[in-house]
Motif scaffolding. Structure first.
Motif, mmCIF file in Angstrom:
data_model
loop_
_atom_site.group_PDB
_atom_site.id
_atom_site.type_symbol
_atom_site.label_atom_id
_atom_site.label_comp_id
_atom_site.label_asym_id
_atom_site.label_seq_id
_atom_site.Cartn_x
_atom_site.Cartn_y
_atom_site.Cartn_z
ATOM 1 N N THR A 55 0.859 -1.191 0.000
ATOM 2 C CA THR A 55 0.000 0.000 0.000
ATOM 3 C C THR A 55 0.890 1.233 0.000
ATOM 4 O OG1 THR A 55 -0.156 0.178 2.421
ATOM 5 C CG2 THR A 55 -1.771 -1.230 1.310
ATOM 6 N N GLN A 94 -2.017 6.141 0.742
ATOM 7 C CA GLN A 94 -3.186 5.332 0.364
ATOM 8 C C GLN A 94 -4.476 5.845 0.989
ATOM 9 O OE1 GLN A 94 -2.320 2.399 -1.698
ATOM 10 N NE2 GLN A 94 -4.391 2.951 -2.331
ATOM 11 N N CYS A 118 -11.035 0.186 2.803
ATOM 12 C CA CYS A 118 -9.976 0.228 1.799
ATOM 13 C C CYS A 118 -9.211 -1.093 1.824
ATOM 14 C CB CYS A 118 -9.037 1.399 2.058
ATOM 15 S SG CYS A 118 -7.688 1.534 0.859
ATOM 16 N N ILE A 119 -8.850 -1.566 3.013
ATOM 17 C CA ILE A 119 -8.171 -2.858 3.149
ATOM 18 C C ILE A 119 -9.087 -3.974 2.641
ATOM 19 C CG2 ILE A 119 -6.840 -4.315 4.716
ATOM 20 C CD1 ILE A 119 -7.042 -1.952 6.746
ATOM 21 N N TYR A 120 -10.370 -3.833 2.902
ATOM 22 C CA TYR A 120 -11.381 -4.792 2.417
ATOM 23 C C TYR A 120 -11.291 -4.911 0.892
ATOM 24 C CZ TYR A 120 -16.262 -6.613 2.047
ATOM 25 O OH TYR A 120 -17.400 -7.337 1.794
ATOM 26 N N PHE A 123 -8.629 -4.188 -0.966
ATOM 27 C CA PHE A 123 -7.353 -4.850 -1.256
ATOM 28 C C PHE A 123 -7.485 -6.363 -1.101
ATOM 29 C CE2 PHE A 123 -5.212 -0.767 -1.061
ATOM 30 C CZ PHE A 123 -4.020 -0.950 -1.746
ATOM 31 N N PHE A 172 -4.489 -1.089 10.526
ATOM 32 C CA PHE A 172 -3.505 -1.234 9.446
ATOM 33 C C PHE A 172 -3.137 0.177 9.012
ATOM 34 C CE2 PHE A 172 -2.183 -1.887 5.044
ATOM 35 C CZ PHE A 172 -1.439 -3.059 5.105
ATOM 36 N N LEU A 193 0.051 -5.685 2.755
ATOM 37 C CA LEU A 193 -1.035 -6.574 3.146
ATOM 38 C C LEU A 193 -0.747 -7.969 2.603
ATOM 39 C CD1 LEU A 193 -3.853 -6.458 4.603
ATOM 40 C CD2 LEU A 193 -4.835 -6.547 2.301
ATOM 41 N N THR A 199 -2.114 -11.695 2.226
ATOM 42 C CA THR A 199 -3.358 -12.466 2.268
ATOM 43 C C THR A 199 -3.052 -13.941 2.049
ATOM 44 O OG1 THR A 199 -4.602 -10.576 1.376
ATOM 45 C CG2 THR A 199 -5.663 -12.746 1.273
ATOM 46 N N CYS A 214 -5.737 -11.904 6.625
ATOM 47 C CA CYS A 214 -4.788 -10.896 6.161
ATOM 48 C C CYS A 214 -3.953 -10.379 7.331
ATOM 49 C CB CYS A 214 -5.514 -9.713 5.514
ATOM 50 S SG CYS A 214 -6.543 -10.155 4.097
ATOM 51 N N SER A 223 -0.383 -7.732 8.466
ATOM 52 C CA SER A 223 0.597 -6.713 8.099
ATOM 53 C C SER A 223 1.935 -7.401 7.926
ATOM 54 C CB SER A 223 0.690 -5.644 9.188
ATOM 55 O OG SER A 223 1.890 -4.891 9.048
ATOM 56 N N VAL A 233 -4.832 -8.534 10.600
ATOM 57 C CA VAL A 233 -5.709 -7.387 10.363
ATOM 58 C C VAL A 233 -7.148 -7.847 10.104
ATOM 59 C CG1 VAL A 233 -6.101 -5.358 8.911
ATOM 60 C CG2 VAL A 233 -3.762 -6.115 9.407
#
Length: 283
Positions: free
Chosen positions: A173, A177, A212-214, A216, A244, A250, A252, A265, A267, A274
């Motif tokens: 990221t 971001q 936002c992480i969702y 990603f 995060f 990230l 996964t 997920c 870090s 996360v």
């Protein structure tokens, strides 16, 4: 909070129009093209044959907290704990949608523990009525427990397989971001941009938005299990576990059992989980 009156609260329909530009800005906000821009990813940020990420649905709700306010919930005491998405039909590159919402379920965790509130949003085409998605937002409300409601959660926690992960992918990221994402979704929340405000509420620096992480994470699952085809995503559910920060990587990890993808997920820099108990159903 009054139970069972809270379950009668509804809102909408609220009409929202979006353009190809909005869909493209969202894709950029969740990292499309950040590292490389191959032919598959180009289709999310180029108007020609534009494809829409399934998690774009979560941005079409605006900053709607009206139902929580009407329920008498103190917005200063809430945490976004889970996010669920069911895709009925893919979103077109541009259009007008109608969003209706309701309080779907509440769980009383006790006077000293708080309450869990699930708000369900139905998103459909404004002209034809075609259902696009059902988005469920789960909020943990500190200080709201002890009202005498049921204690069982609407959504049971998905169990991750005990075997080693089948696949793994890492997405970097950008340090900006959160700034990119907040412009894409018109977000005015200080926690994601203002360092002084972040320190006042106990964080070393602004956080990256959970949604936002969702986005990603959904891209990661699409890459690993769907050939980067957004139309194969049928549902996408996560439980938020830890903050995060922009600029982190990230990681996964996923497990596939038939058409169900389990995922978590972390870090890459801090090793902190996360998202946990993730579940995605694919076509």
């Amino acid at each position: 909070m009054k139970y069972p009156e809270i379950l009668s609260l509804t809102s909408g329909p609220m009409e929202v129009a979006y353009t190809k530009r909005d869909a493209i800005l969202y894709a950029l906000g969740v990292g499309v093209g950040l590292e490389t821009l191959d032919d598959d990813d180009l289709s999310f940020v180029y108007e020609k044959d534009l494809r829409v990420l399934p998690t774009f649905s979560t941005t079409l709700l605006g900053q709607d907290s009206g139902l929580l306010v009407r329920a008498g919930i103190d917005l200063r005491m809430i945490l976004h704990s889970e996010q669920c998405l069911v895709v009925h039909n893919p979103l077109p590159p541009e259009g007008r949608i109608l969003a209706t919402s309701r309080i779907a379920n509440v769980a009383d965790k006790g006077k000293d523990k708080g309450a869990v509130v699930n708000t369900e949003y139905m998103i459909a085409d404004a002209e034809t009525g075609l259902a696009y998605s059902t988005v469920t937002l789960t909020i943990y409300c500190r200080g709201e427990g002890g009202f005498g409601g049921p204690s069982e959660d609407l959504y049971q926690m998905h169990q991750i397989p005990e075997r080693a992960a089948d696949r793994e992918i890492s997405f970097a990221t950008a340090s900006n971001q959160a700034a990119l994402y907040r412009m894409a979704i018109h977000d005015a929340t200080q926690l994601h941009i203002d360092p002084e405000f972040a320190r006042q509420v106990g964080f070393e620096k602004p956080l990256l938005h959970g949604l936002c992480i969702y986005g990603f994470a959904a891209r990661a699952v699409m890459k690993m299990h769907c050939g980067n085809d957004p139309t194969r995503i049928r549902s996408f559910d996560v439980r938020f576990a830890a903050p995060f920060f922009p600029g982190e990587t990230l990681v996964t990890r996923s497990w596939q059992d038939g058409n169900v993808i389990s995922f978590e997920c972390t870090s890459g820099e801090r090793g902190v989980t996360v998202f946990r108990n993730g579940r995605c159903e694919i076509a």
